[in-house]
Write a protein that holds these residues in place. Structure first.
Motif: not given
Length: 268
Positions: A171, A230-231, A224, A227
């Protein structure tokens, strides 16, 4: 000679049953019979005042030409049988030494490979009868429960779910060069996650318009997005979308904005 990955992935989402197979020590099985062929795979070693030549007697794993040669041999072996669906599978459903099958009898494909001296291992399938058969002779994957890697994606034979391989994006990436590197970590050839990954392309496009240099620090706009990228592996899709032997139609709806195209496809 190797199957096209995108075609294999599209085929992988068709039909009810799946068979995933590795061939054990496949490159060591392929032996070089002719002396002329052995001379094409050799290494020279200096021994004192002499120069010694060592020739390989088997196909070497890691050579650029090895997957091509293996593909040729598999197609040659398939051609020794009368033309049928099993032959089509052997000719078009291999990616190097990995077999991805959804539209054929798993047991028949396995038997034909073994007749050519190819020993299958790490079999994975959502077909209970085939799993029972391969469990008896030890060919079933030792880690049969859980996620398997299939052509870059992760697949669970039990739940029939599909997702991307987990990635951890930094990030704190700031230079344009690093943002491009981090966003490219998501391997998504089927574009299942394009509503999220398109944001990285839009961001890079904006940086180009601003005239930002490759190693120039940019505003922390990637945090943002990193993140969310990564999900993505937490979002699962059903593998089985259609039956390959049915006559069906695709309906495509699309629209465009200044930043990107949007589309929705219905298979009916």
């Amino acid at each position: 000679m190797t199957g096209d990955m995108l075609d294999l992935l599209k085929s992988f989402r068709s039909n009810k049953f799946v068979l995933l197979v590795d061939i054990r020590k496949v490159f060591l099985i392929v032996r070089l019979a002719l002396e002329a062929d052995k001379n094409r795979f050799c290494v020279f070693v200096k021994d004192g005042d002499r120069l010694r030549c060592f020739c390989y007697s088997i196909l070497i794993f890691g050579f650029t030409s090895s997957p091509f040669i293996l593909g040729s041999i598999l197609k040659f072996h398939a051609a020794q049988y009368p033309f049928d669906e099993c032959q089509l599978v052997m000719e078009n459903r291999f990616y190097v030494d990995n077999l991805v099958v959804t539209e054929s009898d798993p047991a028949k494909v396995r038997k034909r490979l073994q007749e050519g001296g190819f020993v299958v291992q790490s079999c994975k399938s959502n077909c209970n009868s085939f799993r029972s058969e391969t469990r008896k002779d030890g060919a079933l994957s030792a880690h049969e429960v859980g996620w398997e890697v299939v052509l870059g994606y992760r697949y669970n034979p039990i739940s029939e779910k599909l997702c991307i391989t987990p990635v951890k994006c930094d990030a704190s990436a700031s230079p344009k060069r690093q943002i491009l590197s981090e966003s490219a970590r998501v391997f998504n050839p089927l574009s299942l996650y394009i509503p999220v990954t398109i944001r990285s392309r839009i961001l890079l496009g904006e940086l180009w318009k601003l005239g930002m240099k490759w190693d120039e620090e940019v505003p922390p706009e990637f945090q943002n997005l990193a993140e969310d990228l990564s999900k993505l592996s937490n979002m699962h899709f059903c593998r089985h979308t259609h039956d390959g032997n049915r006559s069906e139609e695709l309906y495509l709806f699309c629209d465009a904005s200044k930043e990107a195209y949007g589309f929705a496809v219905y298979y009916v």
